[in-house]
Structure formats: structure tokens, C-alpha cells
Write an enzyme that holds these catalytic residues in place. Sequence first.
Site, PDB file in Angstrom:
ATOM      1  CB  SER A   1      36.960  32.828  42.272  1.00  0.00           C
ATOM      2  OG  SER A   1      36.033  32.173  43.116  1.00  0.00           O
TER       3      SER A   1
ATOM      4  CE1 TYR B   1      32.823  35.123  39.835  1.00  0.00           C
ATOM      5  CE2 TYR B   1      33.359  33.240  41.234  1.00  0.00           C
ATOM      6  CZ  TYR B   1      33.526  34.576  40.906  1.00  0.00           C
ATOM      7  OH  TYR B   1      34.396  35.356  41.628  1.00  0.00           O
TER       8      TYR B   1
END
Length: 241
Positions: A145, A158
Site C-alpha cells: 500500500s 494499517y
Amino acid sequence: MTDKPLLGRIVVVTGASRGIGRAAALGVAAAGAHVVAVARTVGGLEELDDAIRAVGGEATLVPLDLKDFPAIDRLGAALYERYGKLDGLVGNAGVLGPISPVGHVDPKDFDEVLAVNVTANYRLIRSLDPLLRLSGRGRAVFLSSGAVRNLRPFWGAYSLSKAALEALVVTYARESETHGIKANLVNPGPMRTKMRAKAMPGEDPETLPAPEALVPHIVRLLGDDVAETGRVWDFPKQAWL
């Protein structure tokens, strides 16, 4: 270049019932591979199977919660017994976790993010690496990501999990070069998925690329022509980081 660049290969895809995982599984099957589709949702896997058959592909459906780590061990054993090798792994499954100040994240939620995004991928590597070695041309692709580099408030769990995943995969890649394995990561960037909609509820999804746009890159990284290993392919920049 053949329109079936993965013909005859066996490829595991996790999180295969929706989003990027579903698109990847369908694209990999269309490229000629037999897909071992892993996901929690039986109904989603069955719908994927219908779609794969419609493009002339084949799949083995594996309903599995990746937090069931012994089940990941059993998956490796079952694949060895059935196929004797594995040619590719797409580690796609992931969870967003809470968007919250770090100090407010419930420990149970924090542990789940790490379990799915990091530990499950370590367990997949542990279970499937011997099979990838037997391929002679093993390929592994993991979804990272932009949150690793674009650190923003409230995304701590995250971002940390994806940073840990990158460290894990790069280390594995460097350990595996002598065995013919190439292991890389892909940063998809903002994409039209349910996870993105959850994180950015006010965003117009029609302004984002669909998961299918990522598929040719995943197929390429599973093929013979990829020379890189231990790298991150940045889809928005169309470049290696």
C-alpha cells in the site's frame, strides 16, 4: 508473447472472492494457470469459479480463514500431495482495521490487522516456500500500500502492517534468489474496492481505476520474464520503487 503466459502453472490467490483478489484470480486463470482460490466466503468462491469456467479456466476452491494458521500449514501439505509443486502465490488478502488514533485502537483490532496482513503472509511463505522451490520458477506477489510511505494520522495499524509486510517479502526475496524464486510487492494505489470505500466514504469510486487494471501487472510478475525480486511495483507511477 502468448496469450496464455501462465499455461500449466499452479497459482494460489488469497482473498480471491472479491476486489483485487477476485480480479487477479480471474486474470491468472485466463492467462492459463490453475488457480487455487482462497477466501473465507464460500458463496464468493463459487461465483468466482463460475466466472473462471466462463473464460475457459480451472480453479480449486479453498474456503479458509487466514487467521487459522494451522489450516495454512495443511494447505501446503495438500498442495504438495496433489500437485507436487507450486508455481505462484498472490498474497492479496488484507484488512483495513480501524481508522483511529493509535492510542485509541483496541488491542483486539490491532492484533487482527497484524494477523491478517503480516502473520498470515509469513505462514503462507513458511508453508508454500518448499513448493515454490520445487517449481524452479516460483513467483510470489504480495499486495502492499502507499500507506507505507504516505504516513498519515489515524492509519497507524494499517500502515505499520504493510510496512512489516514489505520488510518480510524483501527479506524472503533475498533469501530465495538462489532457488529461482522471485518475490515482489505491488502498491495498487487508490482503487475501486470495498476497502477503499470504507476508508474514504466520501470519494466517488468512478474516479478510481477498477481492480482489473492491475491484473496485467500481476500476471507479468508471475511470469518468466520478470527479472526483479525484492522490489515494489508502484501501479500509480507505473514504475519500480
